[in-house]
Design a protein around this motif. Structure first.
Motif, PDB file in Angstrom:
ATOM      1  N   ARG A  42      -1.745 -54.653  11.907  1.00  0.00           N
ATOM      2  CA  ARG A  42      -1.709 -54.416  10.524  1.00  0.00           C
ATOM      3  C   ARG A  42      -3.124 -53.776  10.096  1.00  0.00           C
ATOM      4  NH1 ARG A  42       0.252 -58.817   7.434  1.00  0.00           N
ATOM      5  NH2 ARG A  42       0.429 -57.381   5.533  1.00  0.00           N
ATOM      6  N   GLY A  43      -4.098 -54.121  10.871  1.00  0.00           N
ATOM      7  CA  GLY A  43      -5.428 -53.707  10.577  1.00  0.00           C
ATOM      8  C   GLY A  43      -6.267 -54.417   9.774  1.00  0.00           C
ATOM      9  N   LEU A  44      -5.716 -55.895   9.791  1.00  0.00           N
ATOM     10  CA  LEU A  44      -6.322 -56.887   8.962  1.00  0.00           C
ATOM     11  C   LEU A  44      -7.385 -57.532   9.718  1.00  0.00           C
ATOM     12  CD1 LEU A  44      -3.269 -58.503   7.381  1.00  0.00           C
ATOM     13  CD2 LEU A  44      -4.888 -57.164   6.431  1.00  0.00           C
ATOM     14  N   SER A  45      -7.467 -57.457  11.017  1.00  0.00           N
ATOM     15  CA  SER A  45      -8.534 -58.320  11.758  1.00  0.00           C
ATOM     16  C   SER A  45      -8.975 -57.677  12.834  1.00  0.00           C
ATOM     17  CB  SER A  45      -7.519 -59.492  12.377  1.00  0.00           C
ATOM     18  OG  SER A  45      -7.558 -60.453  11.452  1.00  0.00           O
ATOM     19  N   THR A  46     -10.050 -57.948  13.323  1.00  0.00           N
ATOM     20  CA  THR A  46     -10.716 -57.665  14.517  1.00  0.00           C
ATOM     21  C   THR A  46     -11.191 -58.773  15.437  1.00  0.00           C
ATOM     22  OG1 THR A  46     -11.745 -55.681  13.078  1.00  0.00           O
ATOM     23  CG2 THR A  46     -12.694 -56.329  15.267  1.00  0.00           C
ATOM     24  N   LEU A  47     -11.079 -58.584  16.697  1.00  0.00           N
ATOM     25  CA  LEU A  47     -11.360 -59.695  17.717  1.00  0.00           C
ATOM     26  C   LEU A  47     -12.608 -59.374  18.278  1.00  0.00           C
ATOM     27  CD1 LEU A  47     -10.560 -62.314  19.465  1.00  0.00           C
ATOM     28  CD2 LEU A  47      -9.633 -60.570  20.997  1.00  0.00           C
ATOM     29  N   HIS A  48     -13.573 -60.340  18.273  1.00  0.00           N
ATOM     30  CA  HIS A  48     -14.864 -60.065  18.933  1.00  0.00           C
ATOM     31  C   HIS A  48     -14.961 -61.063  20.100  1.00  0.00           C
ATOM     32  CE1 HIS A  48     -16.113 -57.924  15.373  1.00  0.00           C
ATOM     33  NE2 HIS A  48     -15.373 -58.901  14.537  1.00  0.00           N
ATOM     34  N   VAL A  49     -15.462 -60.374  21.081  1.00  0.00           N
ATOM     35  CA  VAL A  49     -15.544 -61.366  22.382  1.00  0.00           C
ATOM     36  C   VAL A  49     -16.773 -61.221  23.016  1.00  0.00           C
ATOM     37  CG1 VAL A  49     -14.664 -62.081  24.750  1.00  0.00           C
ATOM     38  CG2 VAL A  49     -13.089 -61.221  22.703  1.00  0.00           C
ATOM     39  N   LEU A  50     -17.514 -62.182  23.399  1.00  0.00           N
ATOM     40  CA  LEU A  50     -18.784 -62.231  24.405  1.00  0.00           C
ATOM     41  C   LEU A  50     -18.464 -62.508  25.722  1.00  0.00           C
ATOM     42  CD1 LEU A  50     -21.868 -61.897  24.652  1.00  0.00           C
ATOM     43  CD2 LEU A  50     -22.050 -64.316  24.041  1.00  0.00           C
ATOM     44  N   MET A  51     -18.606 -61.801  26.636  1.00  0.00           N
ATOM     45  CA  MET A  51     -18.242 -62.049  27.997  1.00  0.00           C
ATOM     46  C   MET A  51     -19.391 -61.915  29.056  1.00  0.00           C
ATOM     47  SD  MET A  51     -14.496 -60.292  28.586  1.00  0.00           S
ATOM     48  CE  MET A  51     -14.178 -61.216  29.956  1.00  0.00           C
ATOM     49  N   GLU A  52     -19.152 -62.877  30.031  1.00  0.00           N
ATOM     50  CA  GLU A  52     -20.550 -62.880  31.186  1.00  0.00           C
ATOM     51  C   GLU A  52     -19.698 -62.936  32.351  1.00  0.00           C
ATOM     52  OE1 GLU A  52     -24.541 -64.349  31.669  1.00  0.00           O
ATOM     53  OE2 GLU A  52     -23.468 -65.751  31.791  1.00  0.00           O
ATOM     54  N   THR A  62     -12.367 -61.791  12.845  1.00  0.00           N
ATOM     55  CA  THR A  62     -12.963 -61.129  11.501  1.00  0.00           C
ATOM     56  C   THR A  62     -11.922 -60.755  10.698  1.00  0.00           C
ATOM     57  OG1 THR A  62     -13.995 -59.251  12.228  1.00  0.00           O
ATOM     58  CG2 THR A  62     -15.297 -61.150  12.239  1.00  0.00           C
ATOM     59  N   GLY A  63     -11.825 -60.631   9.565  1.00  0.00           N
ATOM     60  CA  GLY A  63     -10.931 -59.879   8.904  1.00  0.00           C
ATOM     61  C   GLY A  63     -11.093 -59.418   7.503  1.00  0.00           C
ATOM     62  N   SER A  64     -10.266 -58.555   7.051  1.00  0.00           N
ATOM     63  CA  SER A  64     -10.665 -57.948   5.667  1.00  0.00           C
ATOM     64  C   SER A  64      -9.284 -57.656   5.029  1.00  0.00           C
ATOM     65  CB  SER A  64     -11.597 -56.751   5.654  1.00  0.00           C
ATOM     66  OG  SER A  64     -12.054 -56.290   4.415  1.00  0.00           O
ATOM     67  N   MET A  65      -9.445 -57.320   3.803  1.00  0.00           N
ATOM     68  CA  MET A  65      -8.253 -56.846   3.283  1.00  0.00           C
ATOM     69  C   MET A  65      -8.323 -55.409   3.015  1.00  0.00           C
ATOM     70  SD  MET A  65      -6.196 -59.341   2.181  1.00  0.00           S
ATOM     71  CE  MET A  65      -5.330 -59.305   0.603  1.00  0.00           C
ATOM     72  N   PRO A  66      -7.523 -54.741   2.903  1.00  0.00           N
ATOM     73  CA  PRO A  66      -7.509 -53.213   2.885  1.00  0.00           C
ATOM     74  C   PRO A  66      -8.266 -52.553   1.758  1.00  0.00           C
ATOM     75  CG  PRO A  66      -5.251 -53.686   3.081  1.00  0.00           C
ATOM     76  CD  PRO A  66      -6.097 -54.921   3.068  1.00  0.00           C
ATOM     77  N   ASN A  67      -9.157 -51.844   2.017  1.00  0.00           N
ATOM     78  CA  ASN A  67     -10.230 -51.224   1.133  1.00  0.00           C
ATOM     79  C   ASN A  67     -11.218 -52.282   0.587  1.00  0.00           C
ATOM     80  OD1 ASN A  67      -9.194 -48.736   1.370  1.00  0.00           O
ATOM     81  ND2 ASN A  67      -7.479 -49.384   0.112  1.00  0.00           N
ATOM     82  N   SER A  68     -11.498 -53.242   1.277  1.00  0.00           N
ATOM     83  CA  SER A  68     -12.506 -54.334   0.658  1.00  0.00           C
ATOM     84  C   SER A  68     -13.768 -54.027   1.070  1.00  0.00           C
ATOM     85  CB  SER A  68     -11.915 -55.737   1.011  1.00  0.00           C
ATOM     86  OG  SER A  68     -12.686 -56.668   0.727  1.00  0.00           O
ATOM     87  N   SER A  69     -14.830 -54.548   0.341  1.00  0.00           N
ATOM     88  CA  SER A  69     -16.248 -54.524   0.839  1.00  0.00           C
ATOM     89  C   SER A  69     -16.615 -55.885   1.445  1.00  0.00           C
ATOM     90  CB  SER A  69     -17.182 -54.020  -0.350  1.00  0.00           C
ATOM     91  OG  SER A  69     -16.930 -55.403  -1.218  1.00  0.00           O
ATOM     92  N   MET A 173     -10.303 -65.567  -0.072  1.00  0.00           N
ATOM     93  CA  MET A 173      -9.941 -65.962   1.418  1.00  0.00           C
ATOM     94  C   MET A 173      -8.433 -66.601   1.823  1.00  0.00           C
ATOM     95  SD  MET A 173     -13.204 -67.970   2.691  1.00  0.00           S
ATOM     96  CE  MET A 173     -14.647 -67.509   1.877  1.00  0.00           C
ATOM     97  N   ALA A 174      -7.859 -67.329   0.780  1.00  0.00           N
ATOM     98  CA  ALA A 174      -6.688 -67.776   0.576  1.00  0.00           C
ATOM     99  C   ALA A 174      -5.609 -66.332   0.737  1.00  0.00           C
ATOM    100  CB  ALA A 174      -6.374 -68.780  -0.640  1.00  0.00           C
ATOM    101  N   SER A 175      -5.835 -65.607  -0.279  1.00  0.00           N
ATOM    102  CA  SER A 175      -5.083 -64.461  -0.129  1.00  0.00           C
ATOM    103  C   SER A 175      -5.098 -63.809   1.153  1.00  0.00           C
ATOM    104  CB  SER A 175      -5.728 -63.356  -1.191  1.00  0.00           C
ATOM    105  OG  SER A 175      -5.481 -63.788  -2.407  1.00  0.00           O
ATOM    106  N   PHE A 176      -6.185 -63.586   1.729  1.00  0.00           N
ATOM    107  CA  PHE A 176      -6.202 -62.938   3.204  1.00  0.00           C
ATOM    108  C   PHE A 176      -5.171 -63.873   4.123  1.00  0.00           C
ATOM    109  CE2 PHE A 176      -8.178 -63.203   7.328  1.00  0.00           C
ATOM    110  CZ  PHE A 176      -7.892 -62.012   7.705  1.00  0.00           C
ATOM    111  N   HIS A 177      -5.287 -65.174   4.006  1.00  0.00           N
ATOM    112  CA  HIS A 177      -4.623 -66.148   4.909  1.00  0.00           C
ATOM    113  C   HIS A 177      -3.249 -65.731   4.544  1.00  0.00           C
ATOM    114  CE1 HIS A 177      -8.013 -67.782   6.780  1.00  0.00           C
ATOM    115  NE2 HIS A 177      -8.341 -68.457   5.432  1.00  0.00           N
ATOM    116  N   LYS A 178      -2.857 -65.755   3.642  1.00  0.00           N
ATOM    117  CA  LYS A 178      -1.341 -65.543   2.945  1.00  0.00           C
ATOM    118  C   LYS A 178      -1.003 -64.277   3.470  1.00  0.00           C
ATOM    119  CE  LYS A 178       1.666 -65.427  -1.274  1.00  0.00           C
ATOM    120  NZ  LYS A 178       1.592 -65.479  -2.595  1.00  0.00           N
ATOM    121  N   GLU A 179      -1.797 -63.067   3.306  1.00  0.00           N
ATOM    122  CA  GLU A 179      -1.366 -61.870   3.820  1.00  0.00           C
ATOM    123  C   GLU A 179      -1.208 -61.892   5.460  1.00  0.00           C
ATOM    124  OE1 GLU A 179      -0.417 -57.764   3.323  1.00  0.00           O
ATOM    125  OE2 GLU A 179      -0.481 -59.406   1.831  1.00  0.00           O
TER     126      GLU A 179
END
Length: 184
Positions: A42-52, A62-69, A173-179
């Protein structure tokens, strides 16, 4: 070391990441895999990974609501046997620079457990070393657990003229978790 950032579900990458996530946050504080898959779809989150050498050293969602800064740092964890070596700070610095490069984000928010125990003090200190500041003394308790949380912010651009309030940030943040838990 290789930094990977993805907006799409990658079952192989998650398989390598899942143990770090579960060990760091425990059964009651993690989102189920199907929710994470859905958040990415849904485009709400991004996965970041550090590998070796094909081994995951650190992970973050990380996450963000649509059109959020505002970028929310939903989870960040370092492999247990690698903690205390600066990997978490270096990994967060990568995420911070990634967020700056997105241009839409003005700040990063993180919620921290704040009950008066040494582990929570250490977490708050870690985030302060990363450049975050506690917003105020407002504490929030979610209905699913007894822990209290406070909001911390890191400004990627200039500080707003009107100070942010912890209550407003925690409500966001609670709104993000609910979404996040809404399934398609």
């Amino acid at each position: 070391m290789e930094f990977i950032t993805t907006h799409q579900w990658d079952a192989d990458l998650w398989q390598k990441t899942r143990d770090i996530y579960n060990v760091a946050f425990g059964e009651h504080a993690t989102k189920p895999e199907r929710i994470i898959r859905n958040m990415l779809a849904r485009g709400l989150s991004t996965l970041h990974v550090l590998m070796e050498n094909d081994m995951v050293l650190a992970m973050a969602l990380t996450g963000s609501m649509p059109n959020s800064s505002v970028l929310l740092l939903d989870y960040l964890a370092v492999r247990k046997n690698m903690r205390g070596h600066g990997i978490g700070k270096d990994f967060f610095d990568y995420i911070k620079e990634w967020a700056r490069a997105q241009h839409q984000y003005n700040r990063i928010l993180v919620e921290v457990e704040c009950d008066d125990i040494p582990e929570n003090h250490a977490r708050i200190h870690f985030w302060e070393r990363c450049g975050f500041h506690l917003l105020d003394d407002y504490k929030h308790c979610y209905k699913w657990g007894p822990q209290h949380y406070m909001a911390m912010v890191l400004y990627l651009k200039s500080k707003p003229s009107t100070p942010l309030k912890g209550k407003d940030c925690l409500m966001y943040m609670a709104s993000f978790h609910k979404e996040s838990y809404k399934l398609n």
